[in-house]
Write an enzyme that holds these catalytic residues in place. Structure first.
Site, short mmCIF file in Angstrom:
data_model
loop_
_atom_site.label_atom_id
_atom_site.label_comp_id
_atom_site.label_asym_id
_atom_site.label_seq_id
_atom_site.Cartn_x
_atom_site.Cartn_y
_atom_site.Cartn_z
NE ARG A 21 66.17 44.27 26.38
CZ ARG A 21 64.94 43.88 26.07
NH1 ARG A 21 63.94 44.09 26.90
NH2 ARG A 21 64.72 43.27 24.93
CG ASP B 173 68.02 47.74 24.84
OD1 ASP B 173 67.57 47.13 23.84
OD2 ASP B 173 67.31 48.42 25.61
CB VAL B 174 69.73 45.01 19.66
CG1 VAL B 174 70.90 44.11 20.01
CG2 VAL B 174 68.40 44.30 19.86
CB SER C 143 61.83 32.44 12.34
OG SER C 143 60.76 31.51 12.47
CE1 TYR D 36 60.38 36.00 16.25
CE2 TYR D 36 59.26 34.43 14.82
CZ TYR D 36 60.34 34.78 15.60
OH TYR D 36 61.42 33.91 15.71
CE LYS E 93 63.18 36.57 14.06
NZ LYS E 93 64.54 36.88 14.58
CB VAL F 87 64.41 25.91 19.95
CG1 VAL F 87 65.27 25.53 21.15
CG2 VAL F 87 65.17 25.66 18.65
CG ASP G 298 63.84 31.67 28.35
OD1 ASP G 298 63.55 30.56 28.86
OD2 ASP G 298 64.86 32.30 28.65
CG ASN H 160 58.81 28.12 22.22
OD1 ASN H 160 59.21 27.76 23.33
ND2 ASN H 160 59.31 27.62 21.10
#
Length: 241
Positions: free
Chosen positions: A35, A60-61, A141, A164, A168, A197, A200, A202
């Site tokens: 970004r 930056d998507v 996810s 979230y 997904k 995983v 950052d 979580n």
């Protein structure tokens, strides 16, 4: 053989950074999408110091102008793209249940997790069509699995991540539509679950290390002509939609 060229969105940190590292270790020239250009430069330099073929592009998507500029830059420099890993994603600033999470947060989450993927993919598809074997990997996810959400209690621990989760699910649907559309081309499109995983996102609360979390993306990015198209998987295991 030409060196494969890959773009990893959100590739300057966490799973994205490890994905970039593993692809570069396998001989791929990797473009880290970040970004902020400074963060991308710093990440690329870390991998360059390891002797890996890496560069960066500001991307930056959630910003259309940024996406177009990045696609133009990659096109000018390389003329094609072989691998696109749509890794960038967010959980939102105000997580909540389906009835409680603010609509404003839903919009922010979808702007990155769904619309950002769609717009980035559309902008880069002309370059992917110039590849002999284009690969698109959408980092989804297990929390997007409608089949698992339909089983009472299965994913209740994550009910506060409503936007979230639904983003997904929508990403999975987009993956299938795009895979079907491109099924007569040399481009393959797949969705992956990295696993729970320590990242950052979580705050390090996961079960898997970053190396394991990146593995499925890397494997699907490097499949040959016999590899899957329109699949949803984790470490070689097919997951329920």
């Amino acid at each position: 053989m030409q060196q494969k060229i890959a773009l990893v969105t959100g590739g300057n940190r966490s799973i994205g950074f490890e994905t970039a590292r593993q692809l570069a270790q396998k001989g791929v020239h990797v473009i880290i999408g970040a970004r902020r250009r400074g963060q991308g430069v710093e990440a690329a330099m870390q991998l360059q110091l390891q002797g890996l073929s890496v560069e960066t592009v500001e991307l930056d998507v959630s910003n259309r102008n940024s996406i177009i500029a990045a696609a133009d830059e990659i096109g000018r420099k390389h003329g094609r793209l072989d691998i696109l890993v749509n890794n960038a994603g967010i959980v939102g600033d105000k997580p909540g249940t389906a009835s409680q999470q603010p609509v404003s947060d839903w919009r922010v989450v979808f702007d990155t997790n769904l619309f950002g993927v769609i717009e980035t993919t559309q902008a880069l598809l002309p370059l992917l069509r110039k590849s002999d074997a284009g690969r698109i990997v959408n980092v989804s996810s297990l929390l997007g699995s409608l089949a698992l959400h339909a089983q009472p209690g299965t994913l209740d621990a994550f009910k506060n991540l409503a936007a979230y989760n639904v983003s997904k699910s929508a990403l999975n649907a987009y993956t299938l539509h795009l895979a079907h559309e491109l099924s007569e081309t040399s481009i393959k499109v797949n969705a992956i679950h990295p696993g729970y995983v320590k990242s950052d996102m979580n705050k390090g609360g996961g079960d898997l290390d970053l190396a394991t979390g990146a593995k499925t993306s890397v494997d699907l990015a490097l499949i040959d002509s016999d590899g899957p198209n329109g699949s949803f998987s984790h470490l070689g295991e097919t997951l329920p939609w």
